[in-house]
Design a protein around this motif. Sequence first.
Motif, PDB file in Angstrom:
ATOM      1  N   SER A  46       0.823  -1.210   0.000  1.00 28.82           N
ATOM      2  CA  SER A  46       0.000   0.000   0.000  1.00 28.82           C
ATOM      3  C   SER A  46       0.859   1.262   0.000  1.00 28.82           C
ATOM      4  O   SER A  46       0.389   2.331  -0.392  1.00 28.82           O
ATOM      5  CB  SER A  46      -0.956   0.004   1.196  1.00 28.82           C
ATOM      6  N   PHE A  48       3.329   1.846  -1.996  1.00 20.20           N
ATOM      7  CA  PHE A  48       3.469   2.227  -3.405  1.00 20.20           C
ATOM      8  C   PHE A  48       2.215   2.919  -3.899  1.00 20.20           C
ATOM      9  O   PHE A  48       2.283   3.939  -4.591  1.00 20.20           O
ATOM     10  CB  PHE A  48       3.765   1.000  -4.274  1.00 20.20           C
ATOM     11  N   VAL A  49       1.070   2.366  -3.560  1.00 19.05           N
ATOM     12  CA  VAL A  49      -0.202   2.975  -3.957  1.00 19.05           C
ATOM     13  C   VAL A  49      -0.316   4.377  -3.371  1.00 19.05           C
ATOM     14  O   VAL A  49      -0.696   5.330  -4.067  1.00 19.05           O
ATOM     15  CB  VAL A  49      -1.396   2.098  -3.514  1.00 19.05           C
ATOM     16  N   ALA A  51       2.083   6.404  -2.490  1.00 20.02           N
ATOM     17  CA  ALA A  51       3.012   7.330  -3.159  1.00 20.02           C
ATOM     18  C   ALA A  51       2.405   7.848  -4.460  1.00 20.02           C
ATOM     19  O   ALA A  51       2.489   9.046  -4.761  1.00 20.02           O
ATOM     20  CB  ALA A  51       4.337   6.634  -3.430  1.00 20.02           C
ATOM     21  N   PHE A  52       1.768   6.976  -5.234  1.00 19.48           N
ATOM     22  CA  PHE A  52       1.138   7.411  -6.473  1.00 19.48           C
ATOM     23  C   PHE A  52      -0.059   8.312  -6.215  1.00 19.48           C
ATOM     24  O   PHE A  52      -0.281   9.288  -6.932  1.00 19.48           O
ATOM     25  CB  PHE A  52       0.730   6.208  -7.325  1.00 19.48           C
ATOM     26  N   VAL A  53      -0.825   8.013  -5.176  1.00 22.66           N
ATOM     27  CA  VAL A  53      -1.988   8.844  -4.836  1.00 22.66           C
ATOM     28  C   VAL A  53      -1.537  10.243  -4.424  1.00 22.66           C
ATOM     29  O   VAL A  53      -2.097  11.247  -4.886  1.00 22.66           O
ATOM     30  CB  VAL A  53      -2.835   8.179  -3.729  1.00 22.66           C
ATOM     31  N   ALA A  55       1.256  11.738  -5.250  1.00 18.46           N
ATOM     32  CA  ALA A  55       1.786  12.400  -6.446  1.00 18.46           C
ATOM     33  C   ALA A  55       0.660  12.885  -7.351  1.00 18.46           C
ATOM     34  O   ALA A  55       0.724  13.997  -7.901  1.00 18.46           O
ATOM     35  CB  ALA A  55       2.711  11.450  -7.210  1.00 18.46           C
ATOM     36  N   TRP A  56      -0.376  12.078  -7.504  1.00 26.87           N
ATOM     37  CA  TRP A  56      -1.509  12.462  -8.345  1.00 26.87           C
ATOM     38  C   TRP A  56      -2.238  13.665  -7.754  1.00 26.87           C
ATOM     39  O   TRP A  56      -2.574  14.611  -8.477  1.00 26.87           O
ATOM     40  CB  TRP A  56      -2.458  11.276  -8.498  1.00 26.87           C
ATOM     41  N   SER A  59      -0.111  16.750  -8.290  1.00 30.08           N
ATOM     42  CA  SER A  59      -0.122  17.238  -9.671  1.00 30.08           C
ATOM     43  C   SER A  59      -1.409  17.994  -9.982  1.00 30.08           C
ATOM     44  O   SER A  59      -1.385  19.001 -10.688  1.00 30.08           O
ATOM     45  CB  SER A  59       0.087  16.092 -10.660  1.00 30.08           C
TER      46      SER A  59
END
Length: 87
Positions: A46, A48-49, A51-53, A55-56, A59
């Motif tokens: 989780s 990794f998930v 980190a992407f959330v 970052a999203w 952005s």
Amino acid sequence: TRFVWPATIFFLLYYMALNILAGTSPGLMGRKLLGEFTFGYLFALSQFVMAFVVAWIYSRWAARRIDPLATDLREKLHRQQIKEVAE
């Protein structure tokens, strides 16, 4: 700073929770949830998930808040450069 500091603190706490839980709660981290996947494995994945959330979300925030300011500054500098060349 309204977004960056809270997001950084949240993510660091979330990241450190894995290490703290692994050291203090081996029973919880070793509990099987889905087949052979333990809570520890799922919590680690989780990360990794998350980190992407983060970052999203950043952005989207930057597109709304920072990009218009950067565009405005670029246009002002371009107009100033045109005036300097014309002189």
